[in-house]
Enzyme design. Structure first.
Site, short mmCIF file in Angstrom:
data_model
loop_
_atom_site.label_atom_id
_atom_site.label_comp_id
_atom_site.label_asym_id
_atom_site.label_seq_id
_atom_site.Cartn_x
_atom_site.Cartn_y
_atom_site.Cartn_z
CD GLN A 198 -3.08 -0.74 0.09
OE1 GLN A 198 -3.16 0.36 -0.45
NE2 GLN A 198 -3.90 -1.74 -0.22
CG HIS A 214 -3.54 -5.05 -8.45
ND1 HIS A 214 -4.72 -4.79 -7.78
CD2 HIS A 214 -2.94 -6.04 -7.78
CE1 HIS A 214 -4.80 -5.61 -6.74
NE2 HIS A 214 -3.73 -6.37 -6.71
CB CYS A 236 -20.21 -10.88 3.23
SG CYS A 236 -21.54 -9.71 3.38
#
Ligand SMILES: *Cc1c(COP(=O)(O)O)cnc(C)c1O
Length: 408
Positions: free
Chosen positions: A184, A206, A332
């Site tokens: 990052q 990416h 989730c």
């Protein structure tokens, strides 16, 4: 929802758009220059190899290392795995203990779990409330079996930047390898591993406006000469550390992305930190009970992680996700909505962790995008709170810590 509206992308920590200048550089390497960089006996191979070596120089120049210290991989997940398992295997005679943080990326944590299955010992250190490692605790965790400390440069969820130089000094003092997942940070802020004593460093194209599916591992070659055991058996590419035909177009794009980042990250960071601050200030001015998660002085310029108390983040996102892409602090899993383990590690209660949203701006984010996000997210928060019995109780002065919460 107005389907003609521009979609606003504020999820650049998940992946960045590929810079059009990068795409353009890659194109010839699909058809006109189709060679395998390992084909040593014809011009197609030579051209491909030359392009790969040029990219290696562009990337090493960005992080100020020797081109020979760059190992190309398929991405940061693979680089993390290669570094952690590769060091564990290579240095087995020196010890079997690795220290890392509970807030690391899953690629590091799960590679460490694998190491435990292979007979290693791993200490997962907790962090302080602001997300920073406690240096005294870190040093205390070192044993005579410790071979490596793995601490990420900047956190993907909060943007918090760890004290790399201080950790590097501790590693040096104890003769331990220092590995960092810098995915990052590379291409966004200055990342010079040698300057802070990092010996192995994972990063990926990416997340810095290059194509997906290509990454790198920096492996220090001198003082100390670091080696990792290959995790892929095959042709012995990349100085024997990573077999497999190189992704030539991807690597060419990664190199171009590094070159652009080196030239532009300073001005990008300056512009984006202003926009990020504007976003935070607007929420704090417009709304009540807004909390910024993580240390605000040691963090990436383009990221903010905000909890809108008493508002469920996933639900909030639903009010605007046709127009604005962000990430929430919940994931989730199969059965339930789990609060982010990173935010839980910062000591946030389930309620604040569940009410968090990560905004990550990027090179292609405009001020209009940010203004629109301020408008739509504020509207969403107000809307959710208007409908919320919990918010009403809070406004009535009920002590919500005394309320029994049912299982979700
Ligand atoms: C995205 C990310 C990874 C994984 O990178 P890939 O190239 O997608 O495998 C690893 N670590 C961090 C901190 C990340 O943000």
């Amino acid at each position: 929802m107005d389907s003609h509206k521009k979609l606003i992308y504020l999820d650049n920590n998940s992946t960045t758009p590929t810079d059009p200048r990068v795409v353009e550089t890659m194109l010839p390497y699909f058809f006109e220059i189709p060679g395998n960089a390992a084909s040593r006996n014809h011009p197609f191979g030579w051209q491909a190899e030359e392009a790969v070596e040029y990219a290696r120089e562009q990337i090493s120049s960005l992080i100020d290392v020797d081109p020979k210290e760059i190992i190309f991989t398929s991405g940061a997940t693979e680089s993390d795995n290669l570094a952690i398992k590769g060091v564990f295997e290579m240095y087995a005679s020196k010890g079997n203990h690795i220290i890392t943080l509970t807030t690391e990326h899953k690629a590091v944590l799960d590679a460490c779990k694998r190491v435990e299955k292979m007979g290693g010992e791993v200490t997962y250190l907790s962090v302080q409330h602001d997300g920073l490692v406690d240096l005294a605790e870190l040093e205390k965790a070192i044993t005579d079996k410790t071979i490596m400390i793995s601490v990420m440069w900047a956190n993907n969820e909060t943007g918090v930047i760890q004290p790399m130089k201080e950790i590097g000094d501790i590693c040096k003092k104890h003769g331990i390898l220092f590995m960092s997942d810098a995915t990052q940070a590379v291409g966004k802020i200055q990342v010079h591993p040698k300057e802070v004593g990092v010996h192995l460093m994972a990063f990926t194209s990416h997340k810095m406006y290059g194509p997906k599916g290509v990454g790198a591992l920096f492996v220090n070659r001198k003082n100390p000469r670091v080696k990792v055991t290959a995790q892929m058996d095959g042709g012995g590419h990349e100085r024997g550390m990573r077999s497999g035909t190189l992704n030539v177009p991807g690597i060419v794009g990664f190199g171009k992305a590094a070159e652009i980042a080196k030239a532009e990250m300073g001005k990008d960071a300056e512009r984006l930190s202003k926009l990020r601050d504007k976003l935070e200030k607007a929420f704090q001015d417009n709304l009540e009970e807004v909390y910024i998660n993580g240390n605000v002085h040691h963090r990436m310029p383009h990221v903010t992680n905000i909890s809108f108390k008493h508002v469920e983040g996933e639900g909030l996102m639903m009010t605007f996700n046709q127009n604005i892409a962000v990430s929430s602090g919940s994931a989730c899993t199969s059965a339930s909505l789990e609060p982010s383990y990173v935010l839980v590690a910062l000591g946030l209660g389930d309620d604040l962790a569940h009410s968090s949203i990560r905004f990550s701006l990027g090179r292609f984010t405009t001020e209009e995008d940010v203004d629109e996000a301020i408008r739509m997210v504020s509207e969403g928060v107000n809307h959710m709170r208007d409908l919320s019995p919990i918010w009403e109780m809070y406004k009535d002065g009920v002590d919500l810590s005394m309320v029994e919460w049912s299982e979700h």
